[in-house]
Scaffold this motif. Structure first.
Motif, short mmCIF file in Angstrom:
data_model
loop_
_atom_site.label_atom_id
_atom_site.label_comp_id
_atom_site.label_asym_id
_atom_site.label_seq_id
_atom_site.Cartn_x
_atom_site.Cartn_y
_atom_site.Cartn_z
N THR A 173 0.81 -1.03 0.11
CA THR A 173 -0.01 0.03 0.11
C THR A 173 0.85 1.07 0.00
OG1 THR A 173 -1.70 -1.13 1.10
CG2 THR A 173 -1.97 1.26 1.12
N PHE A 174 1.94 1.33 0.80
CA PHE A 174 2.75 2.29 0.91
C PHE A 174 3.50 2.52 -0.50
CE2 PHE A 174 2.10 3.08 5.10
CZ PHE A 174 2.30 4.18 5.44
N ALA A 175 3.81 1.35 -1.10
CA ALA A 175 4.36 1.55 -2.39
C ALA A 175 3.58 2.08 -3.63
CB ALA A 175 4.87 0.09 -2.93
N ALA A 176 2.24 1.69 -3.43
CA ALA A 176 1.36 2.39 -4.29
C ALA A 176 1.05 3.96 -3.98
CB ALA A 176 -0.11 1.92 -4.09
N LEU A 177 1.08 4.22 -2.77
CA LEU A 177 0.85 5.79 -2.28
C LEU A 177 2.15 6.67 -2.66
CD1 LEU A 177 -0.87 5.30 1.16
CD2 LEU A 177 -1.83 5.97 -0.59
N THR A 178 3.28 5.89 -2.76
CA THR A 178 4.27 6.74 -3.07
C THR A 178 4.53 7.01 -4.54
OG1 THR A 178 5.83 4.71 -3.05
CG2 THR A 178 5.78 6.32 -1.28
N ARG A 179 3.72 6.15 -5.31
CA ARG A 179 3.63 6.47 -6.91
C ARG A 179 2.74 7.08 -7.32
NH1 ARG A 179 3.17 0.63 -9.48
NH2 ARG A 179 3.01 1.85 -11.32
N SER A 180 1.65 7.29 -6.31
CA SER A 180 0.78 8.51 -6.78
C SER A 180 1.15 9.99 -7.05
CB SER A 180 -0.51 8.17 -5.77
OG SER A 180 -0.25 8.93 -4.63
N THR A 181 0.71 10.76 -7.76
CA THR A 181 1.16 11.88 -8.15
C THR A 181 -0.13 12.87 -8.46
OG1 THR A 181 2.79 13.34 -9.43
CG2 THR A 181 1.42 11.56 -10.46
N SER A 182 0.25 13.97 -8.50
CA SER A 182 -0.93 15.16 -8.69
C SER A 182 -0.78 16.00 -10.17
CB SER A 182 -0.74 16.22 -7.59
OG SER A 182 0.34 16.87 -7.61
N PRO A 183 -1.60 16.31 -10.54
CA PRO A 183 -1.55 17.00 -11.92
C PRO A 183 -0.63 18.16 -11.82
CG PRO A 183 -3.86 16.70 -11.56
CD PRO A 183 -2.99 16.20 -10.08
N ARG A 184 -0.48 18.99 -10.47
CA ARG A 184 0.28 20.14 -10.58
C ARG A 184 1.84 19.49 -10.74
NH1 ARG A 184 -0.77 23.95 -5.87
NH2 ARG A 184 -2.43 24.31 -6.93
N ALA A 185 2.16 18.45 -10.12
CA ALA A 185 3.59 17.82 -10.00
C ALA A 185 4.00 17.48 -11.42
CB ALA A 185 3.75 16.68 -9.07
N VAL A 186 2.85 16.96 -12.02
CA VAL A 186 3.05 16.18 -13.60
C VAL A 186 3.52 17.42 -14.46
CG1 VAL A 186 2.33 14.95 -15.71
CG2 VAL A 186 1.95 14.16 -13.29
N ALA A 187 2.52 18.61 -14.46
CA ALA A 187 2.67 19.59 -15.15
C ALA A 187 4.11 20.49 -14.81
CB ALA A 187 1.78 20.81 -14.86
N SER A 188 4.47 20.68 -13.57
CA SER A 188 6.01 21.18 -13.47
C SER A 188 6.87 20.34 -14.05
CB SER A 188 5.94 21.33 -11.88
OG SER A 188 5.99 20.04 -11.36
N ARG A 189 6.75 18.98 -13.80
CA ARG A 189 7.73 18.28 -14.62
C ARG A 189 7.80 18.04 -16.16
NH1 ARG A 189 6.43 13.79 -11.65
NH2 ARG A 189 5.28 12.65 -13.46
N ARG A 190 6.75 18.48 -16.53
CA ARG A 190 7.01 18.51 -18.15
C ARG A 190 6.76 19.95 -18.83
NH1 ARG A 190 1.76 14.93 -19.99
NH2 ARG A 190 2.73 15.61 -21.98
N GLY A 191 6.93 20.95 -17.68
CA GLY A 191 7.11 22.46 -18.14
C GLY A 191 5.60 22.79 -18.58
N LYS A 192 4.46 22.44 -18.31
CA LYS A 192 3.31 22.87 -18.89
C LYS A 192 2.32 23.38 -18.02
CE LYS A 192 3.27 19.63 -22.67
NZ LYS A 192 2.42 18.82 -23.42
N LYS A 193 1.31 23.82 -18.25
CA LYS A 193 0.25 24.38 -17.15
C LYS A 193 -0.74 23.30 -16.58
CE LYS A 193 0.14 28.93 -18.72
NZ LYS A 193 -0.58 30.18 -19.35
N VAL A 194 -1.34 23.14 -15.78
CA VAL A 194 -2.50 22.13 -15.39
C VAL A 194 -3.56 22.24 -16.23
CG1 VAL A 194 -3.91 21.30 -13.49
CG2 VAL A 194 -1.62 22.42 -12.96
N SER A 195 -3.85 23.46 -16.71
CA SER A 195 -5.07 23.50 -17.71
C SER A 195 -4.82 22.65 -19.09
CB SER A 195 -5.60 25.04 -17.95
OG SER A 195 -4.28 25.71 -18.56
N ASP A 196 -3.51 22.63 -19.45
CA ASP A 196 -2.98 21.81 -20.68
C ASP A 196 -3.18 20.45 -20.47
OD1 ASP A 196 -2.44 24.54 -21.69
OD2 ASP A 196 -0.29 24.28 -21.31
#
Length: 217
Positions: A173-196
């Motif tokens: 369960t902790f392995a799954a929780l540590t793999r979960s992410t948020s749209p804001r983190a993905v957007a910042s990692r890809r250099g885009k906006k959350v709305s994109d």
């Protein structure tokens, strides 16, 4: 003839210094205990399981207890720990201290559920966690329910697909929780906006559609 008591400056000074040191150590312990009580008030802990372990020695069998504890602040942080001792309270205390040191932060959507479905694996344990709409509640059993309750997650659906050993379930369960992410983190990692990534909101879509359908004047 009455004897006058000998007043030794060094003795009095040494005694006062020792008393100050002792009082200082006492104040230090009081401050540490007060800090531990404050941390305990902010955190919520749940005992997942406790197991009696027997070790065979020359004179017979020696018993000890192993405890598994989950600790969280019900605001997105949770940790787990295992402790072993000759007495149950000491084993629980060790597990709780370890859980406090290994806490992780889990991103949540609207403070109540996951952002996306995720699968976690550890050894023979395999769990799947799914985001749920508001009002669903915690649909999980055993150790996973204790994790979500201490985490502060109100809506989630979880299923154990592998081993039902509490340690494997907790770690998966902790392995799954540590793999979960948020749209804001993905957007910042890809250099885009959350709305994109998510597209326009539902309340904005009809207005944009009407503006597109309106004839150009």
């Amino acid at each position: 003839m009455a004897r006058t008591p000998h007043s030794g400056g060094g003795g009095e000074h040494g005694g006062g210094e020792g008393g100050d040191r002792r009082r200082g150590r006492g104040r230090g312990r009081e401050n540490e205990n007060r800090q531990e009580r404050q941390d305990g008030d902010e955190l919520k802990d749940k005992l997942v399981t406790i197991n009696r372990v027997a070790k065979v020695v020359k004179g017979g069998r020696r018993f000890s207890f192993a405890a598994l504890v989950v600790v969280g602040d019900q605001k997105g942080r949770v940790g787990w720990g295992a402790g072993k001792a000759r007495e149950v309270p000491e084993a629980i205390r060790k597990a709780t201290e370890q859980a406090k040191r290994t806490m992780v932060r889990v991103p949540m959507r609207e403070g109540r559920t996951l952002h996306h479905d995720v699968i976690g694996e550890f050894g023979a344990g395999r769990v799947i966690l799914r985001a749920a709409p508001a009002g669903t509640g915690i649909i999980a059993g055993g150790p996973m329910r204790a994790i979500f309750e201490t985490l502060g997650m109100g809506d989630v659906v979880a299923k154990c697909l592998g081993s039902t050993n509490p340690h494997n379930m907790i770690k998966a369960t902790f392995a799954a929780l540590t793999r979960s992410t948020s749209p804001r983190a993905v957007a910042s990692r890809r250099g885009k906006k959350v709305s994109d990534l998510l597209g326009p909101r539902k309340d904005q879509a009809p207005a944009e559609a009407l503006a597109a359908e309106a004839p150009n004047v």
